[in-house]
Design an enzyme around this catalytic site. Sequence first.
Site, PDB file in Angstrom:
ATOM      1  N   SER A  23      50.887  76.049  85.493  1.00 30.41           N
ATOM      2  CA  SER A  23      49.941  76.128  86.619  1.00 30.41           C
ATOM      3  C   SER A  23      49.756  74.744  87.226  1.00 30.41           C
ATOM      4  CB  SER A  23      48.593  76.637  86.103  1.00 30.41           C
ATOM      5  OG  SER A  23      47.575  76.362  87.036  1.00 30.41           O
ATOM      6  N   TYR A  68      41.361  76.539  80.638  1.00 34.11           N
ATOM      7  CA  TYR A  68      42.617  76.971  81.266  1.00 34.11           C
ATOM      8  C   TYR A  68      43.526  75.762  81.494  1.00 34.11           C
ATOM      9  CZ  TYR A  68      45.639  79.242  84.768  1.00 34.11           C
ATOM     10  OH  TYR A  68      46.710  79.747  85.465  1.00 34.11           O
TER      11      TYR A  68
HETATM   12  N1  LIG Z   1      47.793  83.822  90.134  1.00 33.03           N
HETATM   13  C1  LIG Z   1      47.883  82.504  90.231  1.00 33.03           C
HETATM   14  O1  LIG Z   1      47.468  81.887  91.228  1.00 33.03           O
HETATM   15  C2  LIG Z   1      48.479  81.703  89.117  1.00 33.03           C
HETATM   16  C3  LIG Z   1      48.681  80.347  89.331  1.00 33.03           C
HETATM   17  C4  LIG Z   1      49.237  79.590  88.323  1.00 33.03           C
HETATM   18  C5  LIG Z   1      49.604  80.176  87.135  1.00 33.03           C
HETATM   19  N2  LIG Z   1      49.396  81.519  86.950  1.00 33.03           N
HETATM   20  C6  LIG Z   1      49.808  82.079  85.670  1.00 33.03           C
HETATM   21  O2  LIG Z   1      50.671  83.171  85.901  1.00 33.03           O
HETATM   22  C7  LIG Z   1      50.609  84.056  84.776  1.00 33.03           C
HETATM   23  C8  LIG Z   1      50.384  85.473  85.283  1.00 33.03           C
HETATM   24  O3  LIG Z   1      49.068  85.591  85.762  1.00 33.03           O
HETATM   25  P1  LIG Z   1      48.647  86.461  87.042  1.00 33.03           P
HETATM   26  O4  LIG Z   1      48.091  85.508  88.017  1.00 33.03           O
HETATM   27  O5  LIG Z   1      49.751  87.375  87.432  1.00 33.03           O
HETATM   28  O6  LIG Z   1      47.393  87.243  86.476  1.00 33.03           O
HETATM   29  P2  LIG Z   1      47.230  88.749  85.991  1.00 33.03           P
HETATM   30  O7  LIG Z   1      45.850  88.799  85.438  1.00 33.03           O
HETATM   31  O8  LIG Z   1      47.583  89.686  87.068  1.00 33.03           O
HETATM   32  O9  LIG Z   1      48.302  88.859  84.834  1.00 33.03           O
HETATM   33  C9  LIG Z   1      48.095  88.371  83.546  1.00 33.03           C
HETATM   34  C10 LIG Z   1      48.637  89.378  82.577  1.00 33.03           C
HETATM   35  O10 LIG Z   1      48.460  88.904  81.245  1.00 33.03           O
HETATM   36  C11 LIG Z   1      48.127  90.020  80.459  1.00 33.03           C
HETATM   37  N3  LIG Z   1      47.501  89.603  79.213  1.00 33.03           N
HETATM   38  C12 LIG Z   1      46.310  89.004  79.028  1.00 33.03           C
HETATM   39  N4  LIG Z   1      46.075  88.846  77.725  1.00 33.03           N
HETATM   40  C13 LIG Z   1      47.160  89.350  77.061  1.00 33.03           C
HETATM   41  C14 LIG Z   1      47.514  89.477  75.693  1.00 33.03           C
HETATM   42  N5  LIG Z   1      46.705  89.043  74.719  1.00 33.03           N
HETATM   43  N6  LIG Z   1      48.693  90.045  75.397  1.00 33.03           N
HETATM   44  C15 LIG Z   1      49.522  90.499  76.363  1.00 33.03           C
HETATM   45  N7  LIG Z   1      49.239  90.400  77.672  1.00 33.03           N
HETATM   46  C16 LIG Z   1      48.072  89.828  78.007  1.00 33.03           C
HETATM   47  C17 LIG Z   1      47.188  90.821  81.342  1.00 33.03           C
HETATM   48  O11 LIG Z   1      47.047  92.145  80.873  1.00 33.03           O
HETATM   49  C18 LIG Z   1      47.922  90.737  82.664  1.00 33.03           C
HETATM   50  O12 LIG Z   1      48.866  91.771  82.779  1.00 33.03           O
HETATM   51  C19 LIG Z   1      49.479  83.534  83.888  1.00 33.03           C
HETATM   52  O13 LIG Z   1      50.026  82.717  82.869  1.00 33.03           O
HETATM   53  C20 LIG Z   1      48.681  82.661  84.841  1.00 33.03           C
HETATM   54  O14 LIG Z   1      47.956  81.663  84.177  1.00 33.03           O
HETATM   55  C21 LIG Z   1      48.848  82.293  87.914  1.00 33.03           C
END
Ligand SMILES: NC(=O)c1ccc[n+]([C@@H]2O[C@H](COP(=O)([O-])OP(=O)(O)OC[C@H]3O[C@@H](n4cnc5c(N)ncnc54)[C@H](O)[C@@H]3O)[C@@H](O)[C@H]2O)c1
Length: 253
Positions: free
Chosen positions: A143, A156
């Site tokens: 991130s 985070y």
């Molecule tokens: N959306 C953004 O702007 C952004 C930016 C930077 C990084 N990220 C990273 O991208 C990745 C995906 O996140 P997202 O934004 O799509 O959010 P999201 O909430 O849509 O997806 C996260 C997923 O992780 C799953 N999850 C949570 N705990 C879990 C566990 N214990 N076991 C298995 N699965 C689990 C959730 O069920 C969900 O499907 C994450 O690592 C997040 O930190 C997202």
Amino acid sequence: MFELHNTVSVVIGGNGVLGSAMSAALAEAGSKVAIVGRDMEKARVVCEQIERNGGKAMALKADATQKAELQSVLNEVLQWGGRVDTLVNASGTNSATPFFDLEMDEWDRIMDVNLKSVVLASQVFGKQMIEQGNGGSIINISSVSSAPPLSRVFTYSVSKAGVNSVTQYLAREFAPSKVRVNAIIPGFFPAEQNKKILSPDRVESIMKHTPMNRFGDPEELKGTIVYLASAKASSFVTGAMIRVDGGFGAMTI
Ligand SMILES: NC(=O)c1ccc[n+]([C@@H]2O[C@H](COP(=O)([O-])OP(=O)(O)OC[C@H]3O[C@@H](n4cnc5c(N)ncnc54)[C@H](O)[C@@H]3O)[C@@H](O)[C@H]2O)c1
């Protein structure tokens, strides 16, 4: 160069907003994709969508913080696809608890989902890739808050700094086995884990700090994920952290 036929991918958190787009990208490039998540209903929806588009996918239930569950996923994937070529670590959770209010159960929960899961999955699937003997690709989703840390999301940010460190450490450790380990650094994409955090004032600051002046669309991660998964396209790339952030990381006054 960008085709992934005869490969098998595992996307942990493949049922999430970014994970589902990345799973679709891998399937569109020809990989068989295992969508792994805690919420099976969501994982099945992603799977069905991929299959409707002519791809091959399976949905598997696992808590990414539990090594035994990841081991069972590996066994099922091996029965289904016979091998593992790509692992994407895309589970994640977040919270904006002020520093002095932070309780250690919340710290543990975020560190477990965002960081411990990456270590455990790298042990389980990385070992398999090394034993297969012809390389592989591990792609961690870091991130922009990994460095320097963003305000409000303390735990985070620490967890994502850890993800960068794990990425570089394992890139060195796994290089002799031709298993490449890289990270993607996404900017801001509205998703489940951050929707509570994207208050109007927060969105305004994000936009001011994003030269492209908009959120990312999950589709915009597809090219990078296929590039990093492809043993041909990114054969000499390991330990890299690739920003997909609309210029956020290049911004200052
Ligand atoms: N959306 C953004 O702007 C952004 C930016 C930077 C990084 N990220 C990273 O991208 C990745 C995906 O996140 P997202 O934004 O799509 O959010 P999201 O909430 O849509 O997806 C996260 C997923 O992780 C799953 N999850 C949570 N705990 C879990 C566990 N214990 N076991 C298995 N699965 C689990 C959730 O069920 C969900 O499907 C994450 O690592 C997040 O930190 C997202």
